[in-house]
Design an enzyme around this catalytic site. Structure first.
Site, mmCIF file in Angstrom:
data_model
loop_
_atom_site.group_PDB
_atom_site.id
_atom_site.type_symbol
_atom_site.label_atom_id
_atom_site.label_comp_id
_atom_site.label_asym_id
_atom_site.label_seq_id
_atom_site.Cartn_x
_atom_site.Cartn_y
_atom_site.Cartn_z
ATOM 1 N N GLU A 394 44.487 37.855 43.246
ATOM 2 C CA GLU A 394 43.430 37.820 44.262
ATOM 3 C C GLU A 394 43.640 38.868 45.354
ATOM 4 O O GLU A 394 43.685 38.546 46.532
ATOM 5 C CB GLU A 394 43.377 36.426 44.896
ATOM 6 C CG GLU A 394 42.922 35.346 43.939
ATOM 7 C CD GLU A 394 41.432 35.358 43.660
ATOM 8 O OE1 GLU A 394 40.722 36.248 44.182
ATOM 9 O OE2 GLU A 394 40.977 34.473 42.910
ATOM 10 N N GLU A 470 44.202 31.179 35.068
ATOM 11 C CA GLU A 470 44.138 29.869 35.714
ATOM 12 C C GLU A 470 42.995 29.090 35.083
ATOM 13 O O GLU A 470 41.903 29.629 34.900
ATOM 14 C CB GLU A 470 43.887 30.000 37.227
ATOM 15 C CG GLU A 470 45.032 30.669 37.958
ATOM 16 C CD GLU A 470 44.781 30.912 39.450
ATOM 17 O OE1 GLU A 470 43.912 30.244 40.029
ATOM 18 O OE2 GLU A 470 45.451 31.791 40.007
HETATM 19 C C1 IPT Z 1 42.604 30.571 42.753
HETATM 20 C C2 IPT Z 1 43.912 31.127 43.250
HETATM 21 O O1 IPT Z 1 44.340 32.201 42.482
HETATM 22 C C3 IPT Z 1 44.991 30.113 43.261
HETATM 23 O O2 IPT Z 1 46.065 30.635 43.999
HETATM 24 C C4 IPT Z 1 44.515 28.811 43.827
HETATM 25 O O3 IPT Z 1 44.151 29.011 45.156
HETATM 26 C C5 IPT Z 1 43.316 28.347 43.065
HETATM 27 O O4 IPT Z 1 42.307 29.280 43.164
HETATM 28 C C6 IPT Z 1 42.767 27.049 43.594
HETATM 29 O O5 IPT Z 1 43.720 26.059 43.794
HETATM 30 S S1 IPT Z 1 41.365 31.619 43.399
HETATM 31 C C7 IPT Z 1 39.837 30.777 43.503
HETATM 32 C C8 IPT Z 1 38.875 31.627 44.285
HETATM 33 C C9 IPT Z 1 39.250 30.513 42.167
#
Ligand code: IPT
Length: 899
Positions: A394, A470
């Site tokens: 990010e 993720e």
């Molecule tokens: C995403 C982040 O990469 C991660 O660090 C964490 O914040 C997650 O979201 C949520 O828990 S970024 C998000 C804009 C999808």
């Protein structure tokens, strides 16, 4: 005024980054108690030459906020200070660390380095009041040459650490802001003629079946090396079988040893491969985290993480969002976990300012970016577990990231580069996405994603394997829907799996505090409580679910046959034990071991089941005592036939006086509900149903009560008829529920709640026949099995850090509740959903921390015809339609007996 920590610069006075090596040269740990003085501003009034003899003491490694200085603060995306890079607030908490060091007498000649593995966020080092250097890059190792500064006697080592610095702008990860020297510090002897660096490239040629090895060493003297096996005899390294070979590299002054794993990672025909076989990540995102020590994690904690991951079939870790403690990678090498190692770079907060001024695209930050990448890659270049480098998380997109990708490809052409923010895959080798929904994932799997404007780029990206860096946001109760993701991944070779967000809940201290609990004014609440394990590393039901979904061996019953699917890339089922049992009423009546011929990697086989029908059948696969998979065919239900009925109006059920019987169409919203269905549920008034009895009287065999349930201001609701009757020694309860009005929406649940009076409701013993032992929901039931289970009501609760709906048991046909006065058994005409709690839904909904929930004298028994699933809408897709409960009417029938 500009402070040194506001000057955008790589470390000063540091030696070039190099590999982490086990050596026979001297190493002295400086971990332990240091003198410490804390100041709320950068100007501490302390002199670097002051040994601090009468100051406080603080453990190193550690974060000062966790020892009573300042306070932790949690933000996800937002910077907790104005965006004005590289400036930081005047209120810049600063820690002064002191300790006496002494160069060991037997460290003859050569140099002495001072190594820091992690200091958050910017620091300067002095020896006897003379500056040695400055550094930032909180999760990156740095070494200073202190040879000339040490006298051989007692020397004063001073470290001044500032909480905020220019570096904070590129360290905006979703985590607690915690400062100080939080990883180990050591003095290293570098003998004259020693080995300063080694680079090993250990590949595996799966066609020839042989290892390939390149060793480059940096030394002023002749170097020789020796491997513990001939190259043509080595076995390849993989997460399934992490074979390591010792490599000794020596000069006449020093010997270093490395654990070498032979493996080749590559992209071929749009697939990610390891040693020629598909590399599919069944992974998690892991932060270094401990509830008492923050990011200062002990070896035991890291070992615990790796053991738990292996036990739950996890094969990969993305070290979100920075290089982990170096010991963690040693464990990944040794026990077998594929690692995407991520650089310590995140500038997410700039997104809230339209990415204006993002350091990722500002040439003034180029040196800092490159230095960060270089320090990660150089430290860990020899780790077999690291299969992909990640540029960061990010951080938008820009020249500095592109330059880091180029540098990395040149320095280490043998590992692909990853970065999710490079949306067009200009510079990376794998296409990466976050929280993509099922349909889009399938489209990408088929190579049918929407095209990029630039046809060349589009062609290149379409040819790359795709990962979800993720997915499956594990906040609160969830994630639901993991099995659906797995099915899409399975169907498309382009999809190389993904990494659930995230491994652990970051709740701090015994109260498991989250954002706002330290009085922070700017914070993101409980968004940091989103792990598969709780802060104390108790597995959540989500972890059990994930383990079942990604099981390397899968079983399915198909008529008279068992289908065994081997999903390992390199391992046959040779060591897997296949056991069967038959059950009646949840009790095993017969059992044995099945003779299943070995199933080769990535293939499947059908085996006849030589077993009689009639009873329930369970087949399990286990390897070395670890359960892999289970398939079941429950016994056909034997319906209870109640005797002749007469109207009844019971005030007690066995040992339990009835306090209430009511419609139940609400649940304490989960974090995922908050982000999806909750608003619609509230608009429909499900949380505040008002009851009006329309009619109550004996009618034929039944005592009948008709009730309307509605919500203030709304003309829709439910019409319910409760019917009670006595049937010999038993009672019958039937409930008909109808929706009134024109509304249609998925309901959290639909059934009844019985409040029963009993002292210490948590101690009531609960036994049931149905799915268990853990909780389950329509989109999270891969981990549960049909059987007969028993536990106290207290044990049947899942104590999520933020209280919310939990503890549902599915497909229950019978339950028994026992207190010291006796037993009560409730048997359903049809399988039902069950939750038994020592508190009400309203109490559960109101509590903000698990310890706020207290038991009264009511036991709440929730019996439902159906419930809605979980989804992962807190960050990702909502509950899928197939897991929503949408029935317009429901009928429940129970036979109730007591002893
Ligand atoms: C995403 C982040 O990469 C991660 O660090 C964490 O914040 C997650 O979201 C949520 O828990 S970024 C998000 C804009 C999808």
């Amino acid at each position: 005024m500009t402070a040194a920590y506001e000057i955008v610069s790589p470390p000063t006075g540091a030696v070039p980054a190099r590999a982490r090596l086990a050596t026979d040269a001297g190493v002295e740990s400086l971990d332990g108690l240091w003198r410490f003085a804390w100041s709320p501003t950068a100007d501490t009034g302390r002199q670097p030459g002051d040994p601090g003899v009468d100051w406080d003491e603080i453990p190193v490694p550690g974060h000062w906020q966790l020892y009573g200085y300042g306070a932790p603060a949690y933000t996800n995306v937002r910077f907790p200070f104005p965006i004005d890079p590289p400036r930081v607030p005047e209120a810049n908490p600063t820690g002064e660390y002191r300790r006496i060091v002494r160069r060991p007498q037997d460290w003859d000649g050569g140099r002495v380095l001072l190594r820091f593995d992690g200091v958050d966020s910017w620091f300067e080092v002095w020896v006897n009041g003379v500056s040695v250097g400055t550094s930032s890059g909180s999760r990156l190792t740095v070494e200073f040459d202190v040879t000339g500064a040490l006298t051989g006697g007692d020397d004063v080592l001073a470290v001044r650490v500032h909480q905020w610095s220019f570096g904070s702008y590129v360290e905006d990860q979703d985590q607690w802001w915690l400062s100080g020297i939080f990883r180990s510090v050591a003095l290293l002897h570098r003998p004259e003629g020693g080995i300063d660096d080694v680079r090993v490239v250990a590949g595996y040629d799966h066609v020839e079946g042989t290892g390939t090895l390149t060793v480059e060493a940096t030394s002023s003297r002749p170097v020789r090396w020796e491997l513990s096996s001939p190259l043509n005899e080595v076995q390849p390294w993989s997460a399934e079988s992490p074979r390591l070979y010792q490599l000794l590299v020596s000069t006449d002054a020093e010997t270093v040893s490395l654990d070498v794993g032979f493996r080749t990672v590559g992209v071929e025909d749009g697939r990610l491969l390891l040693n020629g076989a598909p590399l599919v990540f069944r992974g998690v995102n892991r932060h270094d985290f401990d509830p008492e020590c923050g990011r200062a994690v002990s070896r035991e904690v890291m070992e615990r993480d790796v053991a738990l991951m292996k036990q739950h079939h996890i094969n990969a870790v993305r070290t979100s969002h920075y290089p982990p403690d170096p010991y963690f990678l040693e464990l990944c090498d040794r026990y077998g976990l594929y690692v995407i190692e991520e650089c310590d770079l995140e500038t997410h907060g700039f997104s809230l300012a339209g990415w204006r001024g993002n350091p990722s695209d500002d040439p003034a930050w180029a040196g800092v970016y490159l230095d960060r990448m270089r320090r990660m890659v150089e430290r860990d270049k020899n780790a077999p577990s690291v299969v992909i480098w990640s540029l960061g998380n990010e951080a938008g997109w820009g020249r500095n990231l592109a330059a880091n990708a180029r540098w990395t490809a040149e320095r280490d052409p043998d590992r692909p580069v990853h970065y999710e923010g490079d949306a067009e895959c200009e510079s990376v080798d794998v296409y990466s996405r976050m929280y993509v929904d099922y349909d889009e994932l399938a489209a990408i799997g088929r190579g049918e994603e929407p095209p990029l404007a630039d046809p060349d780029r589009d062609r290149r990206r379409r040819g790359l394997p795709m990962i979800m860096c993720e997915y499956g946001h594990a906040m609160g109760n969830g994630p639901g829907g993991l099995a659906d993701y797995e099915a899409v991944i399975d169907a498309h070779p382009r999809l190389a799996g993904g990494f659930v967000w995230e491994w652990i809940d970051h709740g701090l201290g015994p109260e498991r505090r989250y954002g706002g609990d330290f009085g922070e004014t700017v914070h993101d609440g409980s968004f940091v409580i989103d792990g598969l394990v709780r802060p104390d590393r108790t597995p959540s039901p989500g972890l059990a679910e994930f383990a079942a979904v990604i099981a390397p061996v899968r079983l399915r019953l198909d008529g008279g046959e068992l289908v065994v699917e081997n999903r390992w890339s390199f391992t046959s089922t040779g060591k897997v034990v296949f056991a069967w049992s038959t059950e009646t009423d949840g009790m095993v009546v017969d059992e044995g071991v099945l003779d299943v011929p070995t199933v080769a990697p990535l293939s499947w086989r059908r085996v006849p089941l030589p077993l009689a029908a009639g009873a329930g059948l369970t087949v399990t696969a286990t390897v070395e005592g670890n359960a892999l998979s289970c398939a079941q065919r429950p016994a056909p239900a034997s319906p209870v036939a109640p005797g002749p009925l007469t109207p009844a109006r019971p005030a007690t059920l066995g040992p339990f006086p009835i306090a209430a019987l009511t419609l139940d169409a609400w649940r304490a919203p989960t974090d995922n509900d908050h982000a999806s269905l909750e608003e619609r549920w509230r608009t429909a008034g499900l949380h505040q149903l008002v009851e009006r009895t329309v009619e109550e009287r004996p009618d034929g065999e039944w005592w009948r009560r008709r009730v309307h349930y509605g919500s203030p201001g709304l003309d829709s609701g439910f019409e319910v008829e409760y019917r009670w009757a006595a049937a010999g020694d038993a009672l019958r309860l039937e409930v008909d529920i109808d929706r009134r009005g024109e509304w249609r929406l998925p309901l959290p649940r639909l059934g009844v709640a019985l409040a029963l009076r009993t002292p210490e409701p948590g101690s009531v013993w609960l036994e049931w026949l149905g799915l268990g032992p853990g909780e389950s929901y329509p989109d999270s039931r891969a981990a549960v099995r049909h059987g007969r289970y028993g536990m106290t009501v207290r044990e049947a609760q899942t104590p999520y850090v933020v209280p919310q709906e939990n503890g549902n048991r599915s497909a229950v046909s019978r339950l028994t509740l026992s207190n010291p006065e006796g037993d009560l058994t409730i048997e359903g005409d049809q399988p039902f959903e069950l939750a038994v709690r020592p508190w009400s839904t309203a109490q559960l909904e109101k509590a903000r921390h698990a310890h706020e929930l207290t038991e009264g004298d009511l036991l709440w028994v929730h019996l439902a015809a159906g419930v809605t699933g979980l989804g992962s809408a807190s960050c990702g897709p909502a509950v899928r339609p197939s897991a929503e409960y949408r029935a317009a009417r429901a009928r429940l029938g129970f036979t109730i007996t007591s002893v």
